[in-house]
Design a protein around this motif. Structure first.
Motif, PDB file in Angstrom:
ATOM      1  N   ASN A  50       0.821  -1.209   0.000  1.00 45.37           N
ATOM      2  CA  ASN A  50       0.000   0.000   0.000  1.00 45.37           C
ATOM      3  C   ASN A  50       0.857   1.262   0.000  1.00 45.37           C
ATOM      4  OD1 ASN A  50      -2.528  -1.236  -0.087  1.00 45.37           O
ATOM      5  ND2 ASN A  50      -2.662  -1.393   2.132  1.00 45.37           N
ATOM      6  N   TRP A  51       2.049   1.202   0.593  1.00 50.79           N
ATOM      7  CA  TRP A  51       2.942   2.358   0.617  1.00 50.79           C
ATOM      8  C   TRP A  51       3.422   2.729  -0.778  1.00 50.79           C
ATOM      9  CZ3 TRP A  51       7.164   1.507   4.924  1.00 50.79           C
ATOM     10  CH2 TRP A  51       6.543   1.406   6.169  1.00 50.79           C
ATOM     11  N   ILE A  52       3.571   1.729  -1.649  1.00 47.01           N
ATOM     12  CA  ILE A  52       4.224   1.997  -2.936  1.00 47.01           C
ATOM     13  C   ILE A  52       3.260   2.098  -4.107  1.00 47.01           C
ATOM     14  CG2 ILE A  52       6.382   0.948  -2.175  1.00 47.01           C
ATOM     15  CD1 ILE A  52       5.717  -1.485  -3.920  1.00 47.01           C
ATOM     16  N   THR A  53       1.991   1.851  -3.860  1.00 50.14           N
ATOM     17  CA  THR A  53       1.036   1.908  -4.958  1.00 50.14           C
ATOM     18  C   THR A  53       0.201   3.176  -4.879  1.00 50.14           C
ATOM     19  OG1 THR A  53      -0.552   0.609  -3.693  1.00 50.14           O
ATOM     20  CG2 THR A  53       0.880  -0.602  -5.187  1.00 50.14           C
ATOM     21  N   GLU A  54      -0.221   3.609  -6.004  1.00 49.72           N
ATOM     22  CA  GLU A  54      -1.116   4.765  -6.083  1.00 49.72           C
ATOM     23  C   GLU A  54      -2.549   4.250  -5.957  1.00 49.72           C
ATOM     24  OE1 GLU A  54       0.134   7.800  -6.364  1.00 49.72           O
ATOM     25  OE2 GLU A  54       2.193   7.271  -6.860  1.00 49.72           O
ATOM     26  N   HIS A  92      10.605  -1.976  -9.800  1.00 48.86           N
ATOM     27  CA  HIS A  92      11.321  -0.736  -9.485  1.00 48.86           C
ATOM     28  C   HIS A  92      12.801  -1.056  -9.259  1.00 48.86           C
ATOM     29  CE1 HIS A  92       7.489   1.342  -9.021  1.00 48.86           C
ATOM     30  NE2 HIS A  92       7.086   0.290  -8.344  1.00 48.86           N
ATOM     31  N   PRO A  93      13.566  -1.240 -10.329  1.00 52.29           N
ATOM     32  CA  PRO A  93      14.974  -1.636 -10.168  1.00 52.29           C
ATOM     33  C   PRO A  93      15.869  -0.552  -9.561  1.00 52.29           C
ATOM     34  CG  PRO A  93      14.449  -1.276 -12.481  1.00 52.29           C
ATOM     35  CD  PRO A  93      13.159  -1.176 -11.724  1.00 52.29           C
ATOM     36  N   VAL A  96       8.366   6.287  -4.651  1.00 58.23           N
ATOM     37  CA  VAL A  96       7.075   5.821  -5.152  1.00 58.23           C
ATOM     38  C   VAL A  96       5.981   6.025  -4.111  1.00 58.23           C
ATOM     39  CG1 VAL A  96       8.120   4.108  -6.697  1.00 58.23           C
ATOM     40  CG2 VAL A  96       7.537   3.467  -4.361  1.00 58.23           C
ATOM     41  N   GLY A  97       4.747   5.881  -4.562  1.00 62.55           N
ATOM     42  CA  GLY A  97       3.593   5.945  -3.682  1.00 62.55           C
ATOM     43  C   GLY A  97       3.289   7.348  -3.206  1.00 62.55           C
ATOM     44  N   GLY A  98       2.215   7.450  -2.468  1.00 63.46           N
ATOM     45  CA  GLY A  98       1.757   8.734  -1.971  1.00 63.46           C
ATOM     46  C   GLY A  98       2.749   9.411  -1.040  1.00 63.46           C
ATOM     47  N   GLU A  99       3.510   8.633  -0.298  1.00 66.56           N
ATOM     48  CA  GLU A  99       4.490   9.179   0.640  1.00 66.56           C
ATOM     49  C   GLU A  99       5.849   9.406  -0.003  1.00 66.56           C
ATOM     50  OE1 GLU A  99       3.751  10.043   3.867  1.00 66.56           O
ATOM     51  OE2 GLU A  99       1.685   9.564   3.277  1.00 66.56           O
TER      52      GLU A  99
END
Length: 185
Positions: free
Chosen positions: A90-94, A140-141, A147-150
Motif C-alpha cells: 500500500n505504501w508503494i502503490t497509487e 522498481h529496479p 514511489v507511492g503517496g508518501e
C-alpha cells in the motif's frame, strides 16, 4: 518440577546454531554482488529463519502466548508479517489501499488461535503477500526511486522489510525457546 522446557538444539557442529551447516537452508556461503542482491539475500534469510522457528510445532504450540504478558505467538508473527507485507504494498502503490487481512488493530495476534485451518491460512497468506510485494518491488529496479503517496524510496522500504523480519526473528527466538526449549540462531 518446573514447567519450563529444557534448552536444546539439533545442531551438533556449533551448539549455538539452530541447525548444522549441512542442514541449514539459509544461504550463508556466497556473498551476493550488488546492493539489491545483498538486500534480497538478507530478507530471504530472515524469512527462512522465521519459518524454521515455526517448524515441527502443532497448532497449539504455534498459537501459544509463551512470553507473558506479551500477546505475541509464533502464529501471530506469521499473520502479522502477512499483514505488514500487504501494508508495504500500500505504501508503494497509487490509488486506494488494499484492505487489511485480519481486520482491526492487533487482530493478526488476537486471531492466532490453535486451529489447523488458521495455521494453514497464515502460511498461505504470508506466502501470497510476500510474493505480491516482491513482484511489486521488482518493477522498481532503481533503489533510489521514490514511489507511492508518501514518495518512499525503494531502498528505504527494502531496508525496513529486513528490519521488521529481523526484529520478529528475535521475538521468535524467545517464543520458541519458551514453547519447547529449542534454541539457536
Amino acid at each position: 518440577m518446573s514447567d519450563e522446557p529444557a534448552r536444546w538444539t539439533r545442531a551438533t557442529v556449533y551448539p549455538d546454531m539452530w541447525a548444522d551447516p549441512a542442514d541449514d537452508p539459509r544461504n550463508n556461503e556466497d556473498s551476493p554482488d550488488g546492493e539489491r542482491a545483498t538486500l534480497l539475500d538478507f530478507l530471504t534469510n530472515y524469512r527462512i529463519t522465521l519459518r524454521m522457528k515455526c517448524e515441527d510445532l502443532d497448532p497449539e504450540q504455534l498459537a501459544r502466548r509463551s512470553v507473558p504478558p506479551s500477546t505475541m505467538s509464533l502464529l501471530g508473527l506469521l499473520r502479522h508479517l502477512a499483514e505488514v507485507e500487504r501494508d508495504w504494498r500500500n505504501w508503494i502503490t497509487e490509488g486506494d489501499p488494499l484492505p487489511t487481512l485480519y481486520g482491526e488493530k492487533d487482530a493478526d495476534f488476537a486471531g492466532a488461535v490453535a486451529e489447523q485451518a488458521v495455521v494453514d491460512a497464515a502460511y498461505a497468506d504470508l506466502e501470497r503477500e510476500q510474493l505480491a510485494t516482491d513482484a511489486a518491488l521488482a518493477g522498481h529496479p532503481d533503489l533510489g526511486e521514490r514511489v507511492g503517496g508518501e514518495r518512499i524510496a525503494i531502498r528505504e522500504l527494502m531496508v525496513h522489510r529486513i528490519d521488521e523480519y529481523a526484529r520478529h526473528c528475535g521475538h521468535a527466538d524467545l517464543l520458541r525457546e519458551c514453547v519447547d526449549g529449542r534454541v539457536g540462531q
